[in-house]
Design an enzyme around this catalytic site. Structure first.
Site: not given
Length: 320
Positions: A21, A153, A226, A265, A267, A279, A281, A285
């Protein structure tokens, strides 16, 4: 923290690294550095942890705080946090233990379950362990997701539709780590919820619904993550008020259960019975197209530059 205090500080934004990443991390670091400068931090420098000069600079130069914008291995797994702790340099985000716990998806699921947070049925495999395809299908079903267990990611993730696709998906996931996670495919709406923690308290950000407008997009992988994110982020998520509030509650619960600090964050998939966590994070990002900054833009009282400044303030407070 007053603006004159910020102007006297020296901030190292850690980005890049050697993980898969790397490019996303460099973009996150550049965005964070610009935000910190906007917030009044005069001396802000992005350090690429993959550069040969990094160790010398981080150990010999006088840094007041490190802002971590590293994703994946050596960033979200507690490695860089351990180095900074050893050097007595305050750093943003979660501690060594919380970072390592969230980074290991198998361990994180145990923490979620203990905290009463709904999880998907899954099975973990280590490299070179015997692979029993029939046992896997019996556990998670013929349709499932295969992903690295220690990656933050969308690299190495595959959606499997039948048993015949499993071997290739497993092989691909193992390219990104020595442990993988195979989970049942849940039907529902994919959402994500950011958490923002300051000295004053903790809050959940607006819930984002991940929409697939690109033809053929099976899930939220790198091919859509992205590319023109305005087309695939729906804020606020178009889900029931009950599920919306529940997702925010669960995101905060996951943040606390893992021991996260500053930001995270999580999900989820919103199923017929409610949100199920996928999961968390610990270093979301920070690019212009990333989900976390997008959530901040959809609040009435937050701006990205001040969020970054608040993370620095929390890091300094934790180090007292």
């Amino acid at each position: 923290m007053k603006r004159e205090e910020r102007s006297a500080m020296r901030v190292a934004v850690l980005a890049g690294g050697r993980s898969s990443e790397r490019e996303i991390s460099l973009a996150s670091g550049a965005n964070a550095a610009a935000a910190l400068s906007e917030a009044g931090f005069v001396s802000v420098e992005v350090l690429d942890t993959a550069e040969s000069s990094f160790i010398k600079r981080i150990t010999t130069e006088p840094w007041d705080v490190a802002f971590i914008a590293l994703h994946g291995a050596d960033g979200e797994d507690g490695v860089i946090q351990g180095l900074l702790s050893f050097l007595h340099i305050p750093y943003t985000g979660s501690t060594v233990l919380a970072s390592a716990s969230a980074s290991d998806k198998e361990l994180a699921k145990l923490v979620y379950k203990q905290a009463g947070i709904p999880i998907a049925t899954g099975i973990a495999l280590k490299h070179h362990e015997p692979i029993d395809l029939e046992r896997i299908v019996q556990c998670v079903g013929p349709e499932c997701f295969v992903k690295p267990a220690e990656n933050g990611s969308s690299f190495g993730i595959s959606m499997v539709r039948n048993q015949n696709e499993l071997p290739q998906a497993i092989e691909r996931a193992f390219e990104y780590g020595n442990k993988i996670l195979i989970e049942q495919r849940l039907c529902g709406t994919e959402i994500t919820v950011g958490v923002f923690e300051t000295l004053e308290g903790i809050r959940a950000l607006p819930v984002v619904e991940v929409c697939f407008q690109n033809e053929g997009a099976a899930f939220y992988d790198l091919s859509v993550k992205y590319i023109d994110p305005a087309k695939i982020h729906r804020i606020p998520a178009q889900i029931s008020e009950e599920n919306y509030q529940r997702a925010q509650e669960l995101a905060i619960a996951a943040h606390r259960a893992l021991g996260c600090s500053g930001i995270s964050r999580s999900d989820f998939i919103v199923t017929e019975t409610g949100p199920v966590i996928l999961e968390t994070n610990t270093i979301p990002g920070m690019t212009d197209g990333s989900l976390y900054p997008d959530e901040i833009r959809h609040t009435d009282d937050l701006v990205f530059s001040e969020v970054c400044a608040a993370l620095v303030e929390l890091a300094l407070h934790r180090n007292k």
